[in-house]
Scaffold this motif. Structure first.
Motif, PDB file in Angstrom:
ATOM      1  N   LEU A  38     -47.451   1.344  34.765  1.00  0.00           N
ATOM      2  CA  LEU A  38     -47.062   1.162  33.368  1.00  0.00           C
ATOM      3  C   LEU A  38     -45.548   1.167  33.209  1.00  0.00           C
ATOM      4  CD1 LEU A  38     -49.721   3.415  31.591  1.00  0.00           C
ATOM      5  CD2 LEU A  38     -49.614   0.910  31.617  1.00  0.00           C
ATOM      6  N   SER A  39     -44.865   2.014  33.964  1.00  0.00           N
ATOM      7  CA  SER A  39     -43.405   2.070  33.912  1.00  0.00           C
ATOM      8  C   SER A  39     -42.778   0.764  34.371  1.00  0.00           C
ATOM      9  CB  SER A  39     -42.873   3.208  34.779  1.00  0.00           C
ATOM     10  OG  SER A  39     -43.342   4.443  34.318  1.00  0.00           O
ATOM     11  N   VAL A  40     -43.333   0.186  35.415  1.00  0.00           N
ATOM     12  CA  VAL A  40     -42.803  -1.077  35.945  1.00  0.00           C
ATOM     13  C   VAL A  40     -43.020  -2.213  34.947  1.00  0.00           C
ATOM     14  CG1 VAL A  40     -43.080  -2.835  37.737  1.00  0.00           C
ATOM     15  CG2 VAL A  40     -43.043  -0.421  38.363  1.00  0.00           C
ATOM     16  N   PHE A  41     -44.180  -2.234  34.323  1.00  0.00           N
ATOM     17  CA  PHE A  41     -44.510  -3.370  33.464  1.00  0.00           C
ATOM     18  C   PHE A  41     -44.042  -3.216  32.019  1.00  0.00           C
ATOM     19  CE2 PHE A  41     -47.449  -3.927  36.995  1.00  0.00           C
ATOM     20  CZ  PHE A  41     -47.088  -5.217  37.357  1.00  0.00           C
ATOM     21  N   GLN A  42     -43.645  -2.032  31.617  1.00  0.00           N
ATOM     22  CA  GLN A  42     -43.209  -1.830  30.239  1.00  0.00           C
ATOM     23  C   GLN A  42     -42.062  -2.762  29.836  1.00  0.00           C
ATOM     24  OE1 GLN A  42     -41.217   1.770  29.272  1.00  0.00           O
ATOM     25  NE2 GLN A  42     -41.533   1.522  27.090  1.00  0.00           N
ATOM     26  N   PRO A  43     -41.021  -2.941  30.659  1.00  0.00           N
ATOM     27  CA  PRO A  43     -39.947  -3.867  30.263  1.00  0.00           C
ATOM     28  C   PRO A  43     -40.443  -5.302  30.077  1.00  0.00           C
ATOM     29  CG  PRO A  43     -39.235  -2.487  32.101  1.00  0.00           C
ATOM     30  CD  PRO A  43     -40.701  -2.236  31.908  1.00  0.00           C
ATOM     31  N   LEU A  44     -41.423  -5.710  30.876  1.00  0.00           N
ATOM     32  CA  LEU A  44     -41.954  -7.062  30.752  1.00  0.00           C
ATOM     33  C   LEU A  44     -42.808  -7.212  29.495  1.00  0.00           C
ATOM     34  CD1 LEU A  44     -42.936  -7.627  34.477  1.00  0.00           C
ATOM     35  CD2 LEU A  44     -40.888  -8.417  33.287  1.00  0.00           C
ATOM     36  N   VAL A  45     -43.500  -6.156  29.142  1.00  0.00           N
ATOM     37  CA  VAL A  45     -44.312  -6.182  27.918  1.00  0.00           C
ATOM     38  C   VAL A  45     -43.412  -6.357  26.699  1.00  0.00           C
ATOM     39  CG1 VAL A  45     -45.855  -4.814  26.453  1.00  0.00           C
ATOM     40  CG2 VAL A  45     -46.235  -4.919  28.922  1.00  0.00           C
ATOM     41  N   LYS A  46     -42.239  -5.730  26.716  1.00  0.00           N
ATOM     42  CA  LYS A  46     -41.284  -5.900  25.612  1.00  0.00           C
ATOM     43  C   LYS A  46     -40.919  -7.372  25.444  1.00  0.00           C
ATOM     44  CE  LYS A  46     -38.885  -1.513  26.262  1.00  0.00           C
ATOM     45  NZ  LYS A  46     -37.593  -0.939  26.656  1.00  0.00           N
ATOM     46  N   VAL A  47     -40.689  -8.061  26.559  1.00  0.00           N
ATOM     47  CA  VAL A  47     -40.340  -9.477  26.504  1.00  0.00           C
ATOM     48  C   VAL A  47     -41.520 -10.294  25.978  1.00  0.00           C
ATOM     49  CG1 VAL A  47     -39.612 -11.493  27.842  1.00  0.00           C
ATOM     50  CG2 VAL A  47     -38.655  -9.249  28.363  1.00  0.00           C
ATOM     51  N   LEU A  48     -42.726  -9.987  26.452  1.00  0.00           N
ATOM     52  CA  LEU A  48     -43.909 -10.695  25.968  1.00  0.00           C
ATOM     53  C   LEU A  48     -44.097 -10.514  24.466  1.00  0.00           C
ATOM     54  CD1 LEU A  48     -46.434 -10.006  28.857  1.00  0.00           C
ATOM     55  CD2 LEU A  48     -45.295 -12.164  28.313  1.00  0.00           C
ATOM     56  N   LYS A  49     -43.782  -9.325  23.975  1.00  0.00           N
ATOM     57  CA  LYS A  49     -43.886  -9.082  22.530  1.00  0.00           C
ATOM     58  C   LYS A  49     -42.919  -9.974  21.761  1.00  0.00           C
ATOM     59  CE  LYS A  49     -45.634  -4.366  22.387  1.00  0.00           C
ATOM     60  NZ  LYS A  49     -45.338  -2.978  21.992  1.00  0.00           N
ATOM     61  N   MET A  50     -41.761 -10.252  22.355  1.00  0.00           N
ATOM     62  CA  MET A  50     -40.802 -11.152  21.707  1.00  0.00           C
ATOM     63  C   MET A  50     -41.401 -12.548  21.566  1.00  0.00           C
ATOM     64  SD  MET A  50     -37.239 -10.054  23.509  1.00  0.00           S
ATOM     65  CE  MET A  50     -36.211 -11.072  22.447  1.00  0.00           C
ATOM     66  N   PHE A  51     -42.108 -13.007  22.589  1.00  0.00           N
ATOM     67  CA  PHE A  51     -42.762 -14.312  22.527  1.00  0.00           C
ATOM     68  C   PHE A  51     -43.826 -14.325  21.449  1.00  0.00           C
ATOM     69  CE2 PHE A  51     -41.297 -15.194  26.914  1.00  0.00           C
ATOM     70  CZ  PHE A  51     -40.887 -16.505  26.739  1.00  0.00           C
ATOM     71  N   ASP A  52     -44.438 -13.187  21.240  1.00  0.00           N
ATOM     72  CA  ASP A  52     -45.554 -13.073  20.311  1.00  0.00           C
ATOM     73  C   ASP A  52     -45.106 -12.848  18.867  1.00  0.00           C
ATOM     74  OD1 ASP A  52     -48.187 -13.486  20.751  1.00  0.00           O
ATOM     75  OD2 ASP A  52     -48.718 -11.383  20.987  1.00  0.00           O
TER      76      ASP A  52
END
Length: 189
Positions: A38-52
């Motif tokens: 979860l720690s590794v993927f959290q920064p990427l999830v933030k970016v995906l939220k921007m797309f969304d």
């Protein structure tokens, strides 16, 4: 779950698969690995939220967000490339294949929010190359290409009409730099 009455009465409590799943889920090492992932993927999830997001978002802001996410992942691993390298390679491969195109890099480069804030941007060949590729593709006439190069330099150093009040929300470039430091800009030439 595994201490509930539903579990103790289920058929899985005695089956080998059920026992194995219970053993895995009850092991603290499993939850440590989940937390790590979860720690590794959290920064990427933030970016995906921007797309969304409901509003349109300029590609240059997505590019910046990805750069920030990669930096966050590096920090998570104490900037030890042996630890983060494999993750960043996967991200880079996907990013380069899907999104990193000359037009996106040129958009990032020309965006006020990055152009005047990121002082190293003018030394990064990836952006200069992208600008040149876009210029050549969009302007087959060599004279027009030369004019674009000169105009970008005027923009960079706020010269001539690019140094006066412009259509950047009625602000001078100096004011625009401060505004962009506080909130994302979507101004382009």
């Amino acid at each position: 779950m595994f201490v509930s009455e539903d579990w103790t009465k289920s058929k899985w409590v005695e089956k080998a698969d059920g026992k194995l799943v219970r053993e895995i889920v009850m092991d603290s090492r499993y939850w440590n690995r989940v937390q790590y992932a979860l720690s590794v993927f959290q920064p990427l999830v933030k970016v995906l939220k921007m797309f969304d997001a409901e509003k349109e978002l300029a590609m240059s802001h997505i590019y910046k967000a990805m750069e920030d996410a990669k930096e966050e992942i590096k920090k998570l691993f104490g900037n030890d490339e042996a630890k983060y390298g494999e993750y960043l390679k996967i991200i880079e491969d996907k990013w380069n294949y899907q999104l990193e195109r000359p037009l996106h890099l040129a958009g990032y480069y020309l965006n006020l929010a990055h152009f005047y804030i990121d002082h190293e941007i003018h030394n990064k060949t990836e952006f200069i190359d992208a600008m040149n590729q876009c210029n050549i593709k969009l302007n087959p006439d060599l004279e027009v290409q030369d004019k674009v190069v000169m105009d970008v330099e005027k923009y960079r150093f706020s010269l001539g009409s690019l140094g006066k009040e412009m259509v950047h929300g009625g602000h001078t470039l100096g004011a625009a730099r401060h505004i962009c430091a506080r909130r994302p800009c979507v101004y382009y030439i």
